[in-house]
Design a protein around this motif. Structure first.
Motif: not given
Ligand code: SF4
Length: 432
Positions: A251-258
């Motif tokens: 459920s992490a927001p877009e870009g956070a995992l990157e």
């Protein structure tokens, strides 16, 4: 599961070691050597268990930030059981912890039907004055739940992750339980997590000193802390037996995992909902990166709260302490002479006759007068050990213990009540 822990009911725990197996509470003995100047309750095994307290011993050793937090429901007189929690909060404050005390007026209103005015009056006149008189320093934070916007906002956010089935499994709530009671349970979680908000310096280990009956709140909050966090780190093994770490962030927001993939120690491989991290077993360094990224993306990065668990004092007449039976407990606002009389009437572990007492010795482990000495009235461990040994060897008679305990109780209450009056003039130092 045989032992029922109910924060709003009466609890009678006969065998504390059962809590290790049934609830996953860990024995405090294992951590005891890590504490350089342990509190009296730690030395005397009154504090018998913990969850994640190693985070706190590490913080105390390394002088890194940590918090201590506990709450009091303002529904009656503050007694020696409440003093135990206050003593533990104050000790952690002296050890460098940022200290928080919540007056649980929302809980008292929802569960006991107390009016807001009454909650405030009892909160200040009973609990807060005693807390200050016992040594709580103004750098700490004392607040009423109903007046804390932080706590109210966080309660709502946590409510998104808490559902009825979970509350019902933990607390035994039924269809008859009123909604405010359920909200007050989640409010306790907000109290516990508040020290980790950015207003107070962000994520950090936080210890909640409690009696074992409060463990449901700790379990709920630890679960919610995990659910609120964007990421979870797991240790994994590949098909060749190689170990690696994996950051899961469904459920992490877009870009956070990157961002995690770019900053993590070791080699990383980015997938749609997770990042695998190879060539490092440095969990702590990865956790630091993950928390930092989470904060930058607007998350909380909560550290699940730690807890210590203490044994309960029994009632002065034996059995349980009960707020509806004034003879069973000593309140910090009791008249010192009346309190001394209660001590003199208390149940001891003495034998029926003097001859038997001399021959068989007394039973201090079943003696409420000895408990008063152990929990509150004898600071010196050697003196306490001598009393114990004289008792079991038949060299001590109950009259002398009762006189000692009555005299010290009266002296303590007289001084405490003078300090309470001085505290009344210092409330503004605490923002009250
Ligand atoms: Fe309790 Fe003291 Fe009597 Fe022993 S001698 S049973 S400690 S009151």
């Amino acid at each position: 599961m045989n032992t029922k822990l109910d924060p709003w009911g009466s609890v009678n725990i006969e065998d504390y070691s059962k809590l290790f197996d049934e609830f996953g509470i860990l024995p405090f003995d294992d951590l005891y050597p890590e504490i350089s100047d342990p509190h009296m309750y730690m030395r005397r095994k009154v504090i018998f268990g913990h969850r994640s307290y190693d985070l706190i011993t590490d913080a105390m050793k390394n002088r890194t930030p940590f918090s201590v937090m506990s709450g009091f429901m303002p529904s009656g007189k503050v007694h020696l059981g409440g003093k135990m929690v206050m003593d533990e909060i104050i000790w952690h404050q002296q050890m460098g912890g940022d200290a928080f005390v919540g007056i649980a007026d929302r809980e008292a209103h929802a569960v006991r039907g107390m009016s807001w005015e009454k909650c405030r009056e009892i909160g200040i006149n009973e609990y807060i004055l005693s807390l200050i008189a016992l040594g709580f320093e103004p750098e700490g934070h004392i607040y009423f739940q109903s007046k804390s916007e932080n706590v109210k906002d966080l309660t709502f956010e946590l409510g998104v992750k808490a559902n009825f089935s979970e509350l019902s499994a933990i607390y035994g709530f039924s269809g008859e339980t009123n909604i405010a009671h359920m909200i007050s349970a989640v409010t306790q979680s907000a109290d516990i997590l508040q020290p980790q908000l950015s207003d107070f310096g962000g994520p950090k280990p936080t210890v909640i000193p409690v009696g074992a009956d409060q463990d449901p709140h700790i379990r709920l909050t630890r679960g919610l802390a995990h659910k609120m966090n964007m990421f979870r780190i797991e240790g994994r093994v590949d098909s060749d037996g190689g170990k690696y770490l994996s950051v899961r962030g469904k459920s992490a927001p877009e870009g956070a995992l990157e961002e995690v993939a770019g900053r993590a120690p070791g080699d990383t491989k980015l997938f749609e909902a997770h990042v695998d991290v190879f060539g490092t077993d440095d969990f702590v360094a990865l956790l630091d990166v993950v928390r930092q990224v989470e904060l930058e993306f607007g998350g909380y990065a909560f550290v699940p709260p730690a807890a210590t668990y203490h044994r309960f004092m029994s009632g002065l007449q034996g059995g349980k302490m009960s707020s509806s039976i004034p003879e069973s407990y000593i309140a910090l606002t009791d008249d010192p002479k009346e309190a001394a009389k209660k001590v003199k009437r208390a149940k001891t572990g003495g034998r029926v006759t003097l001859e038997e007492q001399k021959k068989l010795g007394g039973e201090p482990d079943k003696c409420s007068v000895y408990e008063l000495l152990l929990f509150h009235l004898v600071d010196d461990d050697d003196e306490l050990a001598e009393i114990y040994s004289e008792c079991v060897n038949g060299k001590r008679l109950c009259g002398s213990c009762k006189s000692l305990a009555a005299e010290r109780m009266s002296g303590f209450l007289t001084e405490h009540q003078e300090l309470r009056e001085l505290a009344r003039d210092r409330l503004d130092e605490y923002g009250l």
